[in-house]
Design an enzyme around this catalytic site. Structure first.
Site, short mmCIF file in Angstrom:
data_model
loop_
_atom_site.label_atom_id
_atom_site.label_comp_id
_atom_site.label_asym_id
_atom_site.label_seq_id
_atom_site.Cartn_x
_atom_site.Cartn_y
_atom_site.Cartn_z
CE LYS A 52 -37.95 -3.10 -43.06
NZ LYS A 52 -37.22 -4.36 -43.10
CD GLN A 96 -37.11 -7.39 -40.97
OE1 GLN A 96 -37.78 -6.72 -41.74
NE2 GLN A 96 -35.93 -6.99 -40.54
CG ASP A 119 -35.32 -6.35 -48.20
OD1 ASP A 119 -35.28 -5.13 -47.95
OD2 ASP A 119 -35.67 -7.21 -47.38
#
Ligand code: NAP
Length: 293
Positions: A52, A96, A119
């Site tokens: 990412k 994450q 997200d």
């Protein structure tokens, strides 16, 4: 059979985002800034976050990685989330997953400011998506929709079967595929571990989206001739012939299923690469304040 090539499609999307960033910055916009929080030393998470951050650099975003030890408390993590919520330079950020067992993922997700939740996991973004309001769509479902669009796959009136009902893949995917817009307008069946006659249900699918996390579970006998098969699964299995010691397997037995399908995603090189595009697109939207003004 046509391959839905995540490598080629994601490269194309990244180059489009890069151009949009250049235009945005040249007209006085601030460089989009994505931050990532990584807790502990999970090997797969390290790989995903590194990828990412690398993608941010490629397309002209600013990125920040905040690392925390596995022993970090929930209170410490919530303080970090609060600080990113309040930092005006950070447009969007991710925590994450998975988190260590002593930290509640739901509590942390709900602490993220929905306007920075790139997200798309915050209940407000999930709820807005369900109501068809502008929202950050979570990265994996976003990537799958984009694959369908770019391959020009017709979806209206099709039977779509989704295997798996997880919060991050199966559930949002099933909601998106029934929306009254393209891609959507499918008749959707969502299945899970308690589903009876799974194989027979899958045999009705014009579009089969597989996200259960069991390597090569779906074989040719699950597939209707000419179906579109989207394999979301990513599992590391031991493989002594690989330098890394493991191979990446999808949930679909590709060699078996491919000859019966009209379109199919490979693993690796399919949905996984598209996921990053969803995150980058959401971050650009956050920087431009497209969803939340
Ligand atoms: P998850 O949270 O473990 O959910 C798995 C789902 O599959 C659950 O709903 C479960 O049912 C269902 N299931 C399990 N065994 C089943 C069976 N035998 N028959 C029917 N349904 C079954 O997994 P996830 O997070 O959605 O991830 C699924 C896979 O996708 C994993 O391999 C993961 O690594 C991968 N993934 C890939 C990406 C990407 O970017 N490509 C992103 C996210 C995840 P119950 O609800 O009844 O338990």
């Amino acid at each position: 059979m046509q391959l839905l090539d995540g490598k080629a499609i994601s490269a194309q999307i990244k180059s489009e985002i890069k151009l949009e960033v250049e235009n945005w910055v040249s007209t006085g916009g601030k460089k989009p800034h994505l931050a990532a929080i990584l807790v502990g030393q999970d090997g797969a998470s390290e790989t995903y976050v590194a990828s990412k951050i690398r993608s941010c650099e490629e397309i002209g975003f600013t990125s920040t990685l905040l690392r925390f030890g596995a022993e970090t408390t929930e209170a410490e993590l919530l303080a970090a989330v609060d600080s990113l919520n309040k930092n005006p330079d950070v447009d969007g950020f991710i925590v994450q997953l998975p988190l260590p067992k002593h930290i509640s993922e739901n509590t942390v997700m709900e602490a993220v400011d929905p306007s920075k939740d790139v997200d798309g996991f915050h209940p407000i973004n999930v709820g807005r998506m369900c109501k068809g309001l502008p929202a950050y769509i979570s990265a994996t479902p976003f990537g799958i929709l984009e694959m369908l669009i770019r391959a020009g796959i017709e979806t209206a009136g099709k039977n779509c079967v989704v295997i798996g009902r997880s919060q991050i893949v199966g559930l949002p995917m099933s909601i998106l595929m029934q929306r009254n817009e393209y891609p959507g307008n499918c008749t959707v069946t969502i299945t899970h571990s308690k589903t009876k006659n799974l194989k027979e249900i899958c045999q009705t699918a014009d579009i089969l989206i597989v996200a259960l996390g069991r390597p090569e579970f779906v074989t040719a006998d699950y597939i209707k001739e000419g179906a579109v098969v989207i394999d979301v699964g990513i599992t590391r299995v031991e493989d002594a012939t690989k330098k890394s010691g493991f191979a990446i397997k999808g949930d679909v037995n590709f060699a078996d299923v491919a000859p019966k399908s009209s379109f199919i995603t490979p693993v690796p090189g399919g949905v996984g690469l598209m996921t990053i595009c969803g995150l980058l697109t959401n971050t650009l939207k956050a920087a431009r304040k497209e969803i939340y003004k």
